[in-house]
Motif scaffolding. Structure first.
Motif, PDB file in Angstrom:
ATOM      1  N   ASP A 193       0.830  -1.207   0.000  1.00  0.00           N
ATOM      2  CA  ASP A 193       0.000   0.000   0.000  1.00  0.00           C
ATOM      3  C   ASP A 193       0.863   1.255   0.000  1.00  0.00           C
ATOM      4  O   ASP A 193       0.565   2.227  -0.701  1.00  0.00           O
ATOM      5  N   LYS A 194       1.943   1.237   0.784  1.00  0.00           N
ATOM      6  CA  LYS A 194       2.847   2.386   0.827  1.00  0.00           C
ATOM      7  C   LYS A 194       3.511   2.625  -0.522  1.00  0.00           C
ATOM      8  O   LYS A 194       3.891   3.750  -0.846  1.00  0.00           O
ATOM      9  N   CYS A 195       3.664   1.539  -1.291  1.00  0.00           N
ATOM     10  CA  CYS A 195       4.287   1.655  -2.614  1.00  0.00           C
ATOM     11  C   CYS A 195       3.268   1.954  -3.712  1.00  0.00           C
ATOM     12  O   CYS A 195       3.660   2.198  -4.870  1.00  0.00           O
ATOM     13  N   GLY A 196       1.983   1.899  -3.362  1.00  0.00           N
ATOM     14  CA  GLY A 196       0.948   2.237  -4.325  1.00  0.00           C
ATOM     15  C   GLY A 196       0.544   1.109  -5.241  1.00  0.00           C
ATOM     16  O   GLY A 196       0.071   1.356  -6.359  1.00  0.00           O
ATOM     17  N   ILE A 261       6.343   2.426 -10.974  1.00  0.00           N
ATOM     18  CA  ILE A 261       6.787   2.889  -9.649  1.00  0.00           C
ATOM     19  C   ILE A 261       8.244   2.498  -9.496  1.00  0.00           C
ATOM     20  O   ILE A 261       8.575   1.302  -9.444  1.00  0.00           O
ATOM     21  N   LEU A 262       9.111   3.487  -9.464  1.00  0.00           N
ATOM     22  CA  LEU A 262      10.551   3.242  -9.425  1.00  0.00           C
ATOM     23  C   LEU A 262      11.086   3.439  -8.018  1.00  0.00           C
ATOM     24  O   LEU A 262      10.841   4.470  -7.388  1.00  0.00           O
ATOM     25  N   LEU A 263      11.816   2.434  -7.531  1.00  0.00           N
ATOM     26  CA  LEU A 263      12.374   2.466  -6.184  1.00  0.00           C
ATOM     27  C   LEU A 263      13.875   2.204  -6.235  1.00  0.00           C
ATOM     28  O   LEU A 263      14.366   1.536  -7.141  1.00  0.00           O
ATOM     29  N   ASP A 264      14.591   2.713  -5.245  1.00  0.00           N
ATOM     30  CA  ASP A 264      15.997   2.378  -5.069  1.00  0.00           C
ATOM     31  C   ASP A 264      16.056   0.945  -4.534  1.00  0.00           C
ATOM     32  O   ASP A 264      15.040   0.247  -4.471  1.00  0.00           O
ATOM     33  N   TYR A 265      17.224   0.487  -4.115  1.00  0.00           N
ATOM     34  CA  TYR A 265      17.297  -0.816  -3.461  1.00  0.00           C
ATOM     35  C   TYR A 265      16.471  -0.777  -2.187  1.00  0.00           C
ATOM     36  O   TYR A 265      16.414   0.243  -1.498  1.00  0.00           O
ATOM     37  N   VAL A 266      15.818  -1.882  -1.869  1.00  0.00           N
ATOM     38  CA  VAL A 266      14.900  -1.933  -0.736  1.00  0.00           C
ATOM     39  C   VAL A 266      15.368  -2.977   0.273  1.00  0.00           C
ATOM     40  O   VAL A 266      16.272  -3.773   0.005  1.00  0.00           O
TER      41      VAL A 266
END
Length: 377
Positions: A193-196, A261-266
């Motif tokens: 949810d936080k990531c959409g 949705i683009l994220l750095d390393y998680v």
């Protein structure tokens, strides 16, 4: 048993996100679990980042811990402490050719792949020779050498690029199952949810910022599909792209930017949640010596579409959908196939049938490697 010196430089390569480093940790921890006292030492380069927790475990197990300022000090270390074997989980850290071992020493090294050489086909001869050097140092320096590879592809790539090693002692042992460390039980819905994104309503691409992982082509394939407005793909479907440093570059030439949705390393916890709940994991890598990520996704029953090159098809067998990683349209076709219920059920059944065999081999090969290192095999 052998008196073994472990090369801990695999941890000092500058990034925590590489398969060789994770592999090294698993091997080291397995050695530390051995019930019998084994005579081991571990060395690393002083002044660089090091895992103090692992070094503490080594000391508690009675291992010698050696911090050296220069790899050339290794010959004296071997002589003074009577080590008979050096094991390196990532032997192409470089510098082996500078060492002059006066006595007999057996070298055991795991070669995960020859990526720099294999991807250098289009480069000039000078660059190709430069990229060969670290591999050559590790493969050709030692007279008594046991080479471990993690796939048949890598084994025969060594034969191809180093024909002088056609009679070398090379053994294929799969990379061990990853050990997943999370601090708490994952709340998947909260993380997603936080990531959409919604469980089961997104595609997943990882390590996308590394050029040879080829994430941009997979993004372009999804973007083409979104332009077609297929009825079986709802308007809320998104693509999670992980491991991105330069978002502007990755989104260039992408029309439907709002779908990505683009994220750095998680964190490990987040990545596992992404693997568990993806509609499809797309792995378009151009080069792998083994290829952990599809196995990490499939352990949750997640469907994967992967490039059919280097070691990937060997490891993933027929549990996944395959494509040519250079052809965006072919990647797109496999993505469309992933929405077919018949195909999904067929591949999920293959995963149920075949993945336990792969994991069993990974575990068995880990035990065999440990026995080779300590001299029981």
């Amino acid at each position: 048993m052998h008196d073994v010196l472990i090369d801990f430089r695999y941890y000092q390569g500058g990034t925590a996100f590489h398969g060789g480093g994770e592999y090294g940790n698993v091997i080291l921890e397995e050695l530390l679990r051995q019930p019998e006292q084994i005579n081991c030492g571990i060395f690393f380069l002083s002044g660089r980042n090091v895992d103090l927790g692992i070094l503490k475990k080594c000391k508690e197990s009675g291992w010698r811990v050696h911090a050296i300022c220069d790899l050339r000090k290794l010959s004296a270390l071997v002589r003074d402490y009577h080590y008979t074997v050096i094991y390196s989980a990532l032997p192409y850290s470089g510098g082996w050719g500078k060492i002059n071992f006066s006595g007999a020493i057996r070298f055991i090294g795991t070669f995960h792949g020859l990526r720099d050489i294999e991807l250098a086909d289009c480069e000039d001869e000078e660059n190709r020779l430069q990229k060969r050097q670290p591999y050559s140092d590790a493969l050709l320096t030692f007279k008594d050498c046991k080479i471990i590879t993690v796939s048949e592809h890598t084994k025969h790539s060594i034969y191809y690029h180093y024909p002088e090693l056609q009679k070398a002692d090379i053994e294929v042992l799969y990379s061990p199952p990853k050990r997943i460390y999370t601090t708490e039980i994952s709340n998947d819905e909260e993380i997603l949810d936080k990531c959409g994104v919604i469980p089961g309503n997104y595609g997943l691409i990882v390590s996308a910022g590394i050029w040879y992982k080829n994430g941009k082509r997979a993004m372009l394939a999804y973007d083409k599909i979104f332009s077609q407005q297929y009825e079986f793909i709802n308007s809320g479907f998104k693509v999670l792209v992980v491991g991105v440093k330069n978002k502007t570059e990755m989104l260039s030439n992408i029309i439907h930017k709002e779908r990505f949705i683009l994220l750095d390393y998680v964190s490990t916890e987040m990545l596992e949640a992404f693997y568990r709940n993806a509609q499809l994991f797309v792995y378009p890598s151009l080069n792998e010596g083994f290829g952990y990520p599809p196995l990490e996704a499939m352990k949750y029953g997640t469907l994967c579409a992967c490039s059919v090159n280097t070691s990937i098809a060997e490891v993933c067998r027929d549990m996944v959908l395959y494509f040519n990683p250079l052809l965006i349209d072919e990647i797109a076709i496999r993505i469309i196939e992933s929405f077919s219920e018949n195909i999904r059920e067929e591949k999920k059944e293959k995963i149920r049938q075949q993945l336990p065999d792969v994991i069993e081999r990974q575990t068995r090969d880990l035990q065999k490697l440990v026995k080779i290192i300590i001299g029981e095999a």
